[in-house]
Design an enzyme around this catalytic site. Sequence first.
Site, PDB file in Angstrom:
ATOM      1  N   LYS A   1       0.819  -1.210   0.000  1.00 56.02           N
ATOM      2  CA  LYS A   1       0.000   0.000   0.000  1.00 56.02           C
ATOM      3  C   LYS A   1       0.853   1.259   0.000  1.00 56.02           C
ATOM      4  CE  LYS A   1      -1.302  -0.449   4.872  1.00 56.02           C
ATOM      5  NZ  LYS A   1      -0.061   0.028   5.479  1.00 56.02           N
TER       6      LYS A   1
ATOM      7  N   ARG B   1      -5.992   2.754  11.708  1.00 57.20           N
ATOM      8  CA  ARG B   1      -5.706   1.332  11.899  1.00 57.20           C
ATOM      9  C   ARG B   1      -6.651   0.705  12.906  1.00 57.20           C
ATOM     10  NH1 ARG B   1       0.331  -0.879  11.637  1.00 57.20           N
ATOM     11  NH2 ARG B   1      -0.887  -2.752  11.987  1.00 57.20           N
TER      12      ARG B   1
ATOM     13  N   ARG C   1      14.251  -3.888   7.366  1.00 53.07           N
ATOM     14  CA  ARG C   1      13.595  -3.068   8.379  1.00 53.07           C
ATOM     15  C   ARG C   1      13.605  -3.808   9.713  1.00 53.07           C
ATOM     16  NH1 ARG C   1       7.970  -0.523   6.367  1.00 53.07           N
ATOM     17  NH2 ARG C   1       7.244  -1.379   8.334  1.00 53.07           N
TER      18      ARG C   1
END
Length: 214
Positions: A9, A84, A150
């Site tokens: 996204k 969220r 990450r």
Amino acid sequence: MLGPPASGKGTQAVRLAQARGIPKISTGDILREAGQAGTPLGLKAKALMDRGELVSDDDMVSIVSDRLAQPDAKQGFILDGFPRTVSQARTLDQMLAGQPLAIIDLAVPDSELIHRMEDRRVCSKCGRNAEPGTPAGDICSFCGGKMVMRADDGDAEVRKHRLEVYARESKPLLDYYRGRPTFRSINGAQAPDLVANELNAVLEKMVPAPVRSS
Ligand SMILES: [Zn+2]
């Protein structure tokens, strides 16, 4: 724009923002920048995100409302990473006060998400995503920084936990939005170009891009 971690996204939001000439507002980016700058909120958020946890609703809401108040967001914006939770979604409805909101869900199976997280590399300096398949230790083509995994992608338990947190916290969001005429679910497991085409087609019907004068 809704979707689990590694659903693509962020990538799609960047493309859409460029195509539409409106800002992409990524709460993840804002929090990571605050973490690098060492602000109290940034350091707190970094510790939570590195463990795969979510930043509190109140902190998220204040970050987003500050950002939406800036002039470049007046003609529209793409939200990536917010809301969220259902509580955040209710607050967003209040903030928008009746302005139209298109809700796009990028759906990707868990097995594919795990695979993408294992592969994903980001720049340790500027935070940009690498092209998929870039080996660790490669150099960022934008700023020369080192490409790394990450922190929240690196550990199998953390990866699994992030998907569990997403399922627990964010699937009720889909239930909250699903009945709306401006809700669409898109197959995010397709190639990025195909996802972008489908996304543009869907949005053009719901929120046609204004004809730009320049
Ligand atoms: Zn970089």
